[in-house]
Write an enzyme that holds these catalytic residues in place. Structure first.
Site, mmCIF file in Angstrom:
data_model
loop_
_atom_site.group_PDB
_atom_site.id
_atom_site.type_symbol
_atom_site.label_atom_id
_atom_site.label_comp_id
_atom_site.label_asym_id
_atom_site.label_seq_id
_atom_site.Cartn_x
_atom_site.Cartn_y
_atom_site.Cartn_z
ATOM 1 N N SER A 150 0.842 -1.195 0.000
ATOM 2 C CA SER A 150 0.000 0.000 0.000
ATOM 3 C C SER A 150 0.874 1.240 0.000
ATOM 4 O O SER A 150 1.993 1.227 0.531
ATOM 5 C CB SER A 150 -0.899 0.022 1.245
ATOM 6 O OG SER A 150 -1.568 1.265 1.380
ATOM 7 N N TYR A 163 -2.031 -0.600 10.064
ATOM 8 C CA TYR A 163 -2.081 -0.962 8.647
ATOM 9 C C TYR A 163 -0.789 -0.541 7.954
ATOM 10 O O TYR A 163 -0.181 -1.326 7.208
ATOM 11 C CB TYR A 163 -3.289 -0.296 8.000
ATOM 12 C CG TYR A 163 -3.462 -0.589 6.535
ATOM 13 C CD1 TYR A 163 -3.954 -1.815 6.105
ATOM 14 C CD2 TYR A 163 -3.158 0.375 5.575
ATOM 15 C CE1 TYR A 163 -4.121 -2.082 4.750
ATOM 16 C CE2 TYR A 163 -3.328 0.119 4.229
ATOM 17 C CZ TYR A 163 -3.810 -1.108 3.820
ATOM 18 O OH TYR A 163 -3.975 -1.365 2.482
#
Length: 259
Positions: A150, A163
């Site tokens: 990501s 995350y």
């Protein structure tokens, strides 16, 4: 543009592809893209219903797909997933390790259980998958692995510390494994999407879907959010012969958001 996607003969004809998190979002779009190019695709995830719908939609387009329920946090289930893929289709050529979760919250209020859910799914799950995928590929002439990271691994994003940490670790794991196994013809890379309109895409507390899209588009230099199909195109490129010299790399696809 993805060269493989423009090949009417089917750039991945005869290839066996495993896609985790394949029941929705980027995983589903990527499974469709591979199937359209001639691959046999195993879609894996925790939700049986969404997987069966994915398989039905792929077969409805004339593609070949099989669903396997798998929680990537379980070593036993991951082992079974790879074994079943090889059993059904005779091998494993390409894997897109895409299963992941994103829990939103301040680090000061994050519970240990929440932290462990993010880390065990995004990082440990990727490790467990790679371990078995590499084991098969190196014994069978090679293969390609693409891990889902990501752009949150490259920039700070509010309320996404766990995350971001998990995806940064996935990048480090990808680089190390990419270097370790390239000599055995196993190419390992990562892709780092920016904001994409998918079911998993996290919202802030009290934020509607429409507000989320508007906010993220405004925060992006491109003035918009990405599509699952755009990310799928880049996964296919990384898996294609055109990327034969690309290994241990992170392909950031975020409209310059993290630049």
């Amino acid at each position: 543009m993805n060269p493989a996607a423009d090949d009417p003969t089917g750039a991945f004809e005869g290839k066996v592809v495993l896609v985790t998190g394949g029941g929705s979002g980027i995983g589903l779009a990527t499974a469709h893209a591979f199937a359209r190019q001639g691959a046999s695709v195993v879609v894996a995830g925790r939700n049986r219903e969404s997987l069966l719908l994915a398989v039905a939609s792929i077969r409805g387009e004339g593609g070949e797909a099989t669903a396997v329920v798998c929680d990537v946090r379980s070593a036993e289930q991951v082992d079974r997933l790879v074994e079943e893929t090889v059993s059904v289709y005779g091998g494993l050529d390409i894997a897109f390790n895409n299963a992941g979760v994103s829990l939103v919250g301040s680090l000061s209020e994050f519970s240990t259980a929440q932290w462990e859910e993010v880390i065990s799914t995004n990082l440990t799950g990727t490790f467990l998958l790679m371990r078995r995928e590499v084991d098969h590929m190196r014994r069978n002439g090679g293969g390609v692995i693409v891990n889902s990271a990501s752009n949150a691994a490259h920039m700070t994003l509010p309320l996404l510390a766990a995350y971001s940490a998990s995806k940064a670790a996935v990048l480090s794991l990808t680089r190390a494994a990419g270097r370790e196994f390239i000599a055995e013809n196993v190419r390992i890379n990562a892709i780092s999407p920016g904001p994409v309109d998918t079911p998993m895409w996290a919202t802030r507390p009290g934020e509607s879907q429409a507000d989320r899209r508007k906010r993220m588009a405004a925060e992006s230099p491109s003035g918009r959010i990405g599509t699952a199909e755009e990310i799928a195109d880049m996964v296919l490129w990384l898996a294609s012969p055109q990327a034969a010299y690309v290994a241990g790399h992170d392909l950031v696809v975020d409209g310059a958001m993290s630049s």
